[in-house]
Design an enzyme around this catalytic site. Structure first.
Site, PDB file in Angstrom:
ATOM      1  N   ARG A   1      34.551  71.490   0.132  1.00  0.00           N
ATOM      2  CA  ARG A   1      34.033  71.051   1.719  1.00  0.00           C
ATOM      3  C   ARG A   1      32.453  71.122   1.897  1.00  0.00           C
ATOM      4  O   ARG A   1      32.006  70.422   2.498  1.00  0.00           O
ATOM      5  CB  ARG A   1      34.846  72.289   2.583  1.00  0.00           C
ATOM      6  CG  ARG A   1      36.298  71.929   2.927  1.00  0.00           C
ATOM      7  CD  ARG A   1      37.054  73.111   3.457  1.00  0.00           C
ATOM      8  NE  ARG A   1      36.452  73.565   4.542  1.00  0.00           N
ATOM      9  CZ  ARG A   1      36.666  74.909   5.220  1.00  0.00           C
ATOM     10  NH1 ARG A   1      37.098  75.848   4.523  1.00  0.00           N
ATOM     11  NH2 ARG A   1      36.332  75.116   6.605  1.00  0.00           N
TER      12      ARG A   1
ATOM     13  N   LYS B   1      30.142  75.893  14.696  1.00  0.00           N
ATOM     14  CA  LYS B   1      30.326  74.705  15.783  1.00  0.00           C
ATOM     15  C   LYS B   1      31.305  74.719  16.626  1.00  0.00           C
ATOM     16  O   LYS B   1      30.983  74.686  17.668  1.00  0.00           O
ATOM     17  CB  LYS B   1      30.624  73.271  14.803  1.00  0.00           C
ATOM     18  CG  LYS B   1      29.614  73.049  13.832  1.00  0.00           C
ATOM     19  CD  LYS B   1      30.159  71.499  13.369  1.00  0.00           C
ATOM     20  CE  LYS B   1      31.281  71.369  12.359  1.00  0.00           C
ATOM     21  NZ  LYS B   1      31.432  72.490  11.292  1.00  0.00           N
TER      22      LYS B   1
HETATM   23  P1  AMP Z   1      37.315  71.840  10.042  1.00  0.00           P
HETATM   24  O1  AMP Z   1      38.454  72.455  10.816  1.00  0.00           O
HETATM   25  O2  AMP Z   1      36.698  71.059  10.726  1.00  0.00           O
HETATM   26  O3  AMP Z   1      36.759  72.552   9.192  1.00  0.00           O
HETATM   27  O4  AMP Z   1      38.233  70.662   9.361  1.00  0.00           O
HETATM   28  C1  AMP Z   1      39.310  71.155   8.378  1.00  0.00           C
HETATM   29  C2  AMP Z   1      39.618  69.750   7.669  1.00  0.00           C
HETATM   30  O5  AMP Z   1      40.128  68.708   8.569  1.00  0.00           O
HETATM   31  C3  AMP Z   1      38.410  69.176   6.865  1.00  0.00           C
HETATM   32  O6  AMP Z   1      38.310  69.587   5.659  1.00  0.00           O
HETATM   33  C4  AMP Z   1      39.094  67.772   6.708  1.00  0.00           C
HETATM   34  O7  AMP Z   1      39.959  67.669   5.691  1.00  0.00           O
HETATM   35  C5  AMP Z   1      39.867  67.489   8.081  1.00  0.00           C
HETATM   36  N1  AMP Z   1      38.982  66.825   8.839  1.00  0.00           N
HETATM   37  C6  AMP Z   1      38.324  67.416  10.313  1.00  0.00           C
HETATM   38  N2  AMP Z   1      37.492  66.799  10.730  1.00  0.00           N
HETATM   39  C7  AMP Z   1      37.494  65.472  10.080  1.00  0.00           C
HETATM   40  C8  AMP Z   1      36.823  64.145  10.299  1.00  0.00           C
HETATM   41  N3  AMP Z   1      36.133  63.872  11.319  1.00  0.00           N
HETATM   42  N4  AMP Z   1      36.963  63.389   9.328  1.00  0.00           N
HETATM   43  C9  AMP Z   1      37.813  63.405   8.055  1.00  0.00           C
HETATM   44  N5  AMP Z   1      38.550  64.529   7.830  1.00  0.00           N
HETATM   45  C10 AMP Z   1      38.248  65.733   8.897  1.00  0.00           C
END
Ligand code: AMP
Length: 216
Positions: free
Chosen positions: A171, A13
């Site tokens: 995750r 993404k």
């Molecule tokens: P990512 O970099 O998108 O994999 O996000 C890393 C971490 O940030 C996730 O595992 C969540 O703990 C938090 N996070 C990111 N986006 C969201 C969201 N939309 N809602 C809640 N937590 C989020």
């Protein structure tokens, strides 16, 4: 124009949303990056998000929704934005729809990048991220020209603490339970575009461009 990128962790993404944002001249808003930057700066928001991120679970929606709506109201987002990693559950999707509706706006498209679980695990375990520009690379599939340095900006590469085996498993569980239902939500609104996410970055980018209305 508002485009959402949806998909499991490791689906690509961030890379694809970043490319498309550059091409369309829109801001790329990645909630995970916003939380990590807040954490690096030691802000209140970063400290609030820290324990959730370490466990691989979602940061509470009140915190996340507030952060995204504030970012979307900034002057550089008046033309729209590419959202990556948000919404991640129904509560966030509904809050986003409501906030946009109140301004006479709406989500245009949702790009759902679909990748097999086997490929996701391989990608996440070899993933390295640039501390400065957040660009990812892969230890074996797309190694940097100079080990430890980002090809794009020369920043330091690091492995995300939540890319370890235990957090990745959590995750993926959270994704299936909380985020995957959004596939139905956006299919019902006729917004969803499903893209096969396996293959090289350029190949997947080409599929996305061909599938987006008016983007060919
Ligand atoms: P990512 O970099 O998108 O994999 O996000 C890393 C971490 O940030 C996730 O595992 C969540 O703990 C938090 N996070 C990111 N986006 C969201 C969201 N939309 N809602 C809640 N937590 C989020």
């Amino acid at each position: 124009m508002y485009i959402i990128f949806l998909g499991a962790p490791g689906a690509g993404k961030g890379t694809q949303a970043g490319e498309l944002a550059r091409e369309l001249g829109l801001e790329h808003i990645a909630t995970g990056d916003l939380f990590r930057q807040a954490l690096e700066r030691g802000t209140d928001l970063g400290l609030k998000a820290k324990s959730y991120m370490e466990k691989g679970v979602l940061v509470p929606s009140q915190i996340t929704i507030g952060m995204v709506l504030e970012r979307l109201s900034a002057p550089d987002c008046t033309k729209g934005a590419i959202l990556d990693g948000f919404p991640r559950n129904l509560e966030q999707a509904e809050a986003l729809d409501k906030a946009l509706r109140e301004q006479g706006k709406a989500i245009d498209n949702v790009v759902y990048i679909k990748v097999s679980e086997e490929e996701l695990l391989k990608r996440l375990s070899g993933r390295w991220i640039c501390r400065r520009c957040q660009a990812p690379c892969h230890a074996t599939d797309s190694p940097p020209r100079v080990w430890g340095k980002c090809d794009k900006c020369g920043g330091e590469l690091y492995q995300r603490p939540d890319d370890n085996e235990v957090s990745v498993k959590k995750r993926l569980e959270v994704y299936l339970a909380e985020t995957a239902p959004l596939i139905d939500y956006y299919t019902q609104g006729s917004k969803l575009i499903e893209i096969a996410g396996e293959g090289g970055v350029a190949e997947v980018a080409k599929r996305i461009k061909a599938a987006l209305p008016g983007e060919r």
